[in-house]
Design an enzyme around this catalytic site. Structure first.
Site, PDB file in Angstrom:
ATOM      1  N   ILE A   1       0.842  -1.203   0.000  1.00  0.00           N
ATOM      2  CA  ILE A   1       0.000   0.000   0.000  1.00  0.00           C
ATOM      3  C   ILE A   1       0.875   1.251   0.000  1.00  0.00           C
ATOM      4  CG2 ILE A   1      -1.821   1.285   1.230  1.00  0.00           C
ATOM      5  CD1 ILE A   1      -2.843  -1.433   2.270  1.00  0.00           C
TER       6      ILE A   1
ATOM      7  N   ASN B   1      12.242  -0.683   6.513  1.00  0.00           N
ATOM      8  CA  ASN B   1      13.334  -1.619   6.829  1.00  0.00           C
ATOM      9  C   ASN B   1      13.426  -2.742   5.801  1.00  0.00           C
ATOM     10  OD1 ASN B   1      11.217  -3.281   7.419  1.00  0.00           O
ATOM     11  ND2 ASN B   1      11.758  -3.618   9.570  1.00  0.00           N
ATOM     12  N   LEU B   2      12.563  -2.691   4.789  1.00  0.00           N
ATOM     13  CA  LEU B   2      12.528  -3.694   3.710  1.00  0.00           C
ATOM     14  C   LEU B   2      12.294  -5.109   4.232  1.00  0.00           C
ATOM     15  CD1 LEU B   2      15.273  -2.383   1.206  1.00  0.00           C
ATOM     16  CD2 LEU B   2      12.825  -1.929   1.207  1.00  0.00           C
TER      17      LEU B   2
ATOM     18  N   ALA C   1       3.938   1.152   8.345  1.00  0.00           N
ATOM     19  CA  ALA C   1       4.876   0.059   8.622  1.00  0.00           C
ATOM     20  C   ALA C   1       4.307  -0.844   9.712  1.00  0.00           C
ATOM     21  CB  ALA C   1       6.213   0.639   9.080  1.00  0.00           C
ATOM     22  N   ALA C   2       3.844  -2.023   9.316  1.00  0.00           N
ATOM     23  CA  ALA C   2       3.275  -2.923  10.330  1.00  0.00           C
ATOM     24  C   ALA C   2       3.282  -4.352   9.829  1.00  0.00           C
ATOM     25  CB  ALA C   2       1.841  -2.502  10.646  1.00  0.00           C
TER      26      ALA C   2
ATOM     27  N   SER D   1      -7.339  -0.556  10.306  1.00  0.00           N
ATOM     28  CA  SER D   1      -7.949  -1.686   9.612  1.00  0.00           C
ATOM     29  C   SER D   1      -9.356  -1.954  10.114  1.00  0.00           C
ATOM     30  CB  SER D   1      -7.087  -2.923   9.872  1.00  0.00           C
ATOM     31  OG  SER D   1      -7.782  -4.088   9.525  1.00  0.00           O
TER      32      SER D   1
ATOM     33  N   TYR E   1      -3.629  -8.857  15.829  1.00  0.00           N
ATOM     34  CA  TYR E   1      -3.361  -7.825  14.813  1.00  0.00           C
ATOM     35  C   TYR E   1      -4.377  -6.680  14.927  1.00  0.00           C
ATOM     36  CZ  TYR E   1      -3.834  -5.520  10.326  1.00  0.00           C
ATOM     37  OH  TYR E   1      -3.973  -4.569   9.350  1.00  0.00           O
TER      38      TYR E   1
ATOM     39  N   LYS F   1      -4.080  -2.396  16.147  1.00  0.00           N
ATOM     40  CA  LYS F   1      -4.590  -1.200  15.459  1.00  0.00           C
ATOM     41  C   LYS F   1      -5.492  -0.388  16.392  1.00  0.00           C
ATOM     42  CE  LYS F   1      -2.566  -2.025  11.528  1.00  0.00           C
ATOM     43  NZ  LYS F   1      -1.515  -1.149  11.003  1.00  0.00           N
TER      44      LYS F   1
ATOM     45  N   ILE G   1     -11.309 -22.435  -0.840  1.00  0.00           N
ATOM     46  CA  ILE G   1     -12.348 -21.476  -0.430  1.00  0.00           C
ATOM     47  C   ILE G   1     -12.774 -21.837   0.987  1.00  0.00           C
ATOM     48  CG2 ILE G   1     -14.688 -20.642  -0.866  1.00  0.00           C
ATOM     49  CD1 ILE G   1     -14.159 -20.927  -3.825  1.00  0.00           C
TER      50      ILE G   1
END
Ligand code: UDP
Length: 324
Positions: free
Chosen positions: A12, A32-33, A73-74, A116, A140, A144, A206
């Site tokens: 993103i 930080n790649l 960055a997460a 999110s 996660y 947030k 699925i």
């Protein structure tokens, strides 16, 4: 403005950088790649390869006359966050506290943050507006929610102004093909379908076909990254013009089932998506749909790239490019 995009080499983030450059802002990227890609960087922009846990590096980056920060960055794998909460606490929460402290220490006030829809948990009603109770089902999602609380306190105590953008399902790639770096180890539906088409995995599984939806598969609100990116640009301009802190959903307010996504992908790519039905994935609600009324009103934002065909063809183009 000079914008520091933290996480600007990511999926993103790189689309946000492109949109900011198009709107004539100066951009520096801090990454930080670890999941971001060097190929997502633009030669014109300053690049700082560093970690958000490195306070001195953050402070030095902010001292370069930065007007505002975008923080993307997460760590973002829902399942992994339940296995390794320590890693998510450190990267997502401690890392963000470092950013907030570095901003407070250098007097940079404006922040646009990647949040999110995972903060909501199982929807009590749809479409989900920002007043919906917060009950994240994953660690996660909790990170947030927690960061949004920190931002509110720093607003009160340190004069921070923020826009927290709660993304629904981020999908698609730059339609101009300039940003096309594929995510490492993708976990989401669209990239998995692409990999199944290209034979990089045997088939799409699925997750559940006995949900209370029209075809039994889960319904989600898929929003194109280019539309997410334009919301970041508008949020920064909104803060720059003196707007108050905001928490805003970003979605299309339209839902598609997993089977509809499979059928649309087959139609757009002309290729077969091999799939099988599998057990439900724990924590997957049947339907998630955004109300993005607030973002539309406050930012004067509209999603204009999120037609299913655009989403799928831009993703397919990026995958085809990478398999050449
Ligand atoms: N999904 C699926 N198989 C996969 C990955 C995802 O059936 O391999 C479904 C998932 O159950 C959900 C939708 O596709 O209903 C979107 O999932 P994704 O992981 O992309 O995003 P999420 O909705 O979890 O944020």
């Amino acid at each position: 403005m000079h914008i520091l995009v933290i996480g600007g080499a990511g999926y993103i983030g790189s689309h946000v950088v492109k949109a900011l450059m198009k709107a004539n802002h100066k951009v520096s990227v801090f990454d930080n790649l670890s999941s971001g890609l060097e190929s997502n960087l633009f030669a014109q922009n300053k690049f700082i390869k560093a970690d958000i846990l490195d306070y001195a590096a953050l402070k030095n980056a902010l001292l370069e006359k930065v007007d505002a920060v975008v923080h993307l960055a997460a760590k973002k794998a829902v399942g992994e966050s339940m296995q390794k909460p320590e890693m998510y606490a450190l990267n997502n929460i401690s890392g963000t506290i470092n950013i907030l402290n570095a901003m407070a220490g250098t007097g940079v006030k404006n922040l646009v943050f990647s949040s999110s829809a995972a903060v909501y948990g199982n929807p009590q009603y749809v479409p989900i507006d920002e007043k919906h109770p917060l009950n994240p089902l994953s660690f996660y999602g909790f990170t947030k929610q927690d960061i949004e609380n920190y931002m509110r306190w720093y607003e009160q105590l340190k004069g921070l102004r923020f826009v927290s953008l709660r993304y629904f399902n981020a999908v698609g790639y730059d339609e101009e093909g300039i940003v096309h770096g594929l995510e490492k180890n993708p976990q989401n539906l669209l990239p998995i379908m692409m990999e199944a088409i290209l034979g990089k995995r045997p088939k799409l599984q699925i997750f559940g076909h006995d949900y209370d939806t029209k075809d039994g598969t889960c319904i989600r609100d898929y929003i194109h990254v280019t539309d997410l990116a334009s919301a970041h640009v508008k949020a920064l301009e909104f803060l720059h013009q003196g707007g108050d802190s905001q928490i805003l959903n970003l979605g299309t307010e339209k839902g598609f089932s997993v089977l509809e996504m499979v059928q649309a992908t087959q139609k757009v790519t002309g290729r077969n998506v091999p799939y099988e039905f599998a057990a439900r994935r724990p924590g997957d609600p049947a339907i998630i749909l955004a109300s993005a009324k607030k973002a539309r009103q406050i930012l004067n934002w509209e999603p204009t790239h999120s037609q299913l065909e655009n989403i799928i063809s831009s993703t397919w183009n990026a995958y085809q490019k990478s398999s050449l």
